[in-house]
Design a protein around this motif. Structure first.
Motif, PDB file in Angstrom:
ATOM      1  N   PRO A  72       0.806  -1.239   0.000  1.00  0.00           N
ATOM      2  CA  PRO A  72       0.000   0.000   0.000  1.00  0.00           C
ATOM      3  C   PRO A  72       0.838   1.289   0.000  1.00  0.00           C
ATOM      4  O   PRO A  72       0.462   2.265  -0.673  1.00  0.00           O
ATOM      5  N   VAL A  73       1.951   1.320   0.716  1.00  0.00           N
ATOM      6  CA  VAL A  73       2.799   2.522   0.727  1.00  0.00           C
ATOM      7  C   VAL A  73       3.397   2.748  -0.667  1.00  0.00           C
ATOM      8  O   VAL A  73       3.426   3.882  -1.158  1.00  0.00           O
ATOM      9  N   HIS A  74       3.838   1.682  -1.322  1.00  0.00           N
ATOM     10  CA  HIS A  74       4.383   1.815  -2.673  1.00  0.00           C
ATOM     11  C   HIS A  74       3.288   2.219  -3.655  1.00  0.00           C
ATOM     12  O   HIS A  74       3.534   3.005  -4.575  1.00  0.00           O
ATOM     13  N   LYS A  75       2.076   1.717  -3.456  1.00  0.00           N
ATOM     14  CA  LYS A  75       0.956   2.107  -4.337  1.00  0.00           C
ATOM     15  C   LYS A  75       0.694   3.611  -4.251  1.00  0.00           C
ATOM     16  O   LYS A  75       0.373   4.248  -5.260  1.00  0.00           O
ATOM     17  N   GLU A  76       0.850   4.197  -3.051  1.00  0.00           N
ATOM     18  CA  GLU A  76       0.701   5.649  -2.905  1.00  0.00           C
ATOM     19  C   GLU A  76       1.782   6.383  -3.695  1.00  0.00           C
ATOM     20  O   GLU A  76       1.519   7.418  -4.315  1.00  0.00           O
ATOM     21  N   VAL A  77       2.997   5.857  -3.675  1.00  0.00           N
ATOM     22  CA  VAL A  77       4.094   6.450  -4.437  1.00  0.00           C
ATOM     23  C   VAL A  77       3.792   6.352  -5.935  1.00  0.00           C
ATOM     24  O   VAL A  77       3.998   7.314  -6.676  1.00  0.00           O
ATOM     25  N   ILE A  78       3.305   5.209  -6.369  1.00  0.00           N
ATOM     26  CA  ILE A  78       2.958   5.039  -7.783  1.00  0.00           C
ATOM     27  C   ILE A  78       1.917   6.077  -8.204  1.00  0.00           C
ATOM     28  O   ILE A  78       2.025   6.676  -9.284  1.00  0.00           O
ATOM     29  N   ALA A  79       0.928   6.313  -7.365  1.00  0.00           N
ATOM     30  CA  ALA A  79      -0.108   7.306  -7.681  1.00  0.00           C
ATOM     31  C   ALA A  79       0.520   8.687  -7.861  1.00  0.00           C
ATOM     32  O   ALA A  79       0.196   9.419  -8.810  1.00  0.00           O
ATOM     33  N   HIS A  80       1.421   9.061  -6.957  1.00  0.00           N
ATOM     34  CA  HIS A  80       2.103  10.360  -7.069  1.00  0.00           C
ATOM     35  C   HIS A  80       2.925  10.414  -8.348  1.00  0.00           C
ATOM     36  O   HIS A  80       2.857  11.398  -9.101  1.00  0.00           O
ATOM     37  N   MET A  81       3.703   9.360  -8.597  1.00  0.00           N
ATOM     38  CA  MET A  81       4.591   9.366  -9.760  1.00  0.00           C
ATOM     39  C   MET A  81       3.803   9.405 -11.072  1.00  0.00           C
ATOM     40  O   MET A  81       4.238  10.027 -12.028  1.00  0.00           O
ATOM     41  N   THR A  82       2.655   8.763 -11.099  1.00  0.00           N
ATOM     42  CA  THR A  82       1.810   8.791 -12.296  1.00  0.00           C
ATOM     43  C   THR A  82       1.407  10.219 -12.632  1.00  0.00           C
ATOM     44  O   THR A  82       1.338  10.593 -13.807  1.00  0.00           O
ATOM     45  N   GLU A  83       1.186  11.022 -11.611  1.00  0.00           N
ATOM     46  CA  GLU A  83       0.797  12.424 -11.821  1.00  0.00           C
ATOM     47  C   GLU A  83       1.966  13.303 -12.256  1.00  0.00           C
ATOM     48  O   GLU A  83       1.786  14.208 -13.068  1.00  0.00           O
ATOM     49  N   VAL A  84       3.160  13.079 -11.704  1.00  0.00           N
ATOM     50  CA  VAL A  84       4.252  14.039 -11.888  1.00  0.00           C
ATOM     51  C   VAL A  84       5.299  13.642 -12.922  1.00  0.00           C
ATOM     52  O   VAL A  84       6.057  14.489 -13.374  1.00  0.00           O
ATOM     53  N   ARG A  85       5.356  12.379 -13.300  1.00  0.00           N
ATOM     54  CA  ARG A  85       6.447  11.971 -14.194  1.00  0.00           C
ATOM     55  C   ARG A  85       6.114  12.173 -15.663  1.00  0.00           C
ATOM     56  O   ARG A  85       4.990  11.985 -16.103  1.00  0.00           O
ATOM     57  N   GLU A  86       7.133  12.567 -16.369  1.00  0.00           N
ATOM     58  CA  GLU A  86       7.064  12.638 -17.824  1.00  0.00           C
ATOM     59  C   GLU A  86       7.519  11.320 -18.416  1.00  0.00           C
ATOM     60  O   GLU A  86       6.943  10.835 -19.395  1.00  0.00           O
ATOM     61  N   ALA A  87       8.565  10.742 -17.826  1.00  0.00           N
ATOM     62  CA  ALA A  87       9.115   9.479 -18.314  1.00  0.00           C
ATOM     63  C   ALA A  87       9.831   8.779 -17.172  1.00  0.00           C
ATOM     64  O   ALA A  87      10.224   9.409 -16.191  1.00  0.00           O
ATOM     65  N   SER A  88       9.996   7.473 -17.325  1.00  0.00           N
ATOM     66  CA  SER A  88      10.792   6.716 -16.362  1.00  0.00           C
ATOM     67  C   SER A  88      11.468   5.566 -17.086  1.00  0.00           C
ATOM     68  O   SER A  88      11.043   5.155 -18.173  1.00  0.00           O
ATOM     69  N   ALA A  89      12.528   5.069 -16.482  1.00  0.00           N
ATOM     70  CA  ALA A  89      13.258   3.915 -16.989  1.00  0.00           C
ATOM     71  C   ALA A  89      13.701   3.106 -15.789  1.00  0.00           C
ATOM     72  O   ALA A  89      13.965   3.671 -14.722  1.00  0.00           O
ATOM     73  N   SER A  90      13.762   1.790 -15.938  1.00  0.00           N
ATOM     74  CA  SER A  90      14.163   0.980 -14.803  1.00  0.00           C
ATOM     75  C   SER A  90      15.050  -0.176 -15.242  1.00  0.00           C
ATOM     76  O   SER A  90      15.042  -0.561 -16.413  1.00  0.00           O
ATOM     77  N   VAL A  91      15.783  -0.685 -14.280  1.00  0.00           N
ATOM     78  CA  VAL A  91      16.568  -1.895 -14.474  1.00  0.00           C
ATOM     79  C   VAL A  91      16.589  -2.636 -13.143  1.00  0.00           C
ATOM     80  O   VAL A  91      16.646  -2.025 -12.079  1.00  0.00           O
ATOM     81  N   ASP A  92      16.479  -3.958 -13.238  1.00  0.00           N
ATOM     82  CA  ASP A  92      16.530  -4.822 -12.063  1.00  0.00           C
ATOM     83  C   ASP A  92      17.607  -5.872 -12.341  1.00  0.00           C
ATOM     84  O   ASP A  92      17.620  -6.464 -13.420  1.00  0.00           O
ATOM     85  N   PHE A  93      18.501  -6.084 -11.365  1.00  0.00           N
ATOM     86  CA  PHE A  93      19.557  -7.060 -11.583  1.00  0.00           C
ATOM     87  C   PHE A  93      19.949  -7.736 -10.287  1.00  0.00           C
ATOM     88  O   PHE A  93      19.712  -7.211  -9.199  1.00  0.00           O
ATOM     89  N   GLU A  94      20.523  -8.928 -10.427  1.00  0.00           N
ATOM     90  CA  GLU A  94      21.017  -9.647  -9.266  1.00  0.00           C
ATOM     91  C   GLU A  94      22.318  -9.016  -8.827  1.00  0.00           C
ATOM     92  O   GLU A  94      23.182  -8.710  -9.652  1.00  0.00           O
ATOM     93  N   SER A  95      22.453  -8.794  -7.530  1.00  0.00           N
ATOM     94  CA  SER A  95      23.661  -8.157  -7.025  1.00  0.00           C
ATOM     95  C   SER A  95      24.220  -8.919  -5.845  1.00  0.00           C
ATOM     96  O   SER A  95      23.608  -9.837  -5.356  1.00  0.00           O
TER      97      SER A  95
END
Length: 95
Positions: A72-95
């Motif tokens: 739920p806390v991350h979902k709130e962040v997603i809601a904010h980011m959906t409103e304010v972001r123009e673009a995003s990029a991500s990468v996930d890797f084993e470290s």
């Protein structure tokens, strides 16, 4: 260990807007058990190809990353980011 990195380019790149969003991201710290570490940084070069904010998070496994995604806390962040972001990029890797 899984490292999850997301870059955000905001619609409004003003210092106030960037700082407000940095605080929204940092607000996740200590509130999501699966989140082992979080680092939020802002761009210092301000070049044409720069993104405004980098989010670096670490998780024990792909399963804990998946649990974070629906928390739920991350979902709130997603809601904010959906409103304010123009673009995003991500990468996930084993470290």
């Amino acid at each position: 260990m899984i490292t999850h990195i997301v870059l955000f380019k905001l619609k409004d790149g003003s210092p106030e807007s960037v700082e407000r969003t940095v605080q929204v991201l940092k607000n996740m710290e200590g509130k999501i058990d699966e989140l082992l570490s979080i680092e939020v940084g802002t761009d210092v070069l301000h070049s044409e190809r720069s993104y405004h904010i980098a989010l670096i998070t670490k998780f024990e496994s792909m399963e804990t990353l998946a649990a974070y995604q629906v928390h739920p806390v991350h979902k709130e962040v997603i809601a904010h980011m959906t409103e304010v972001r123009e673009a995003s990029a991500s990468v996930d890797f084993e470290s």
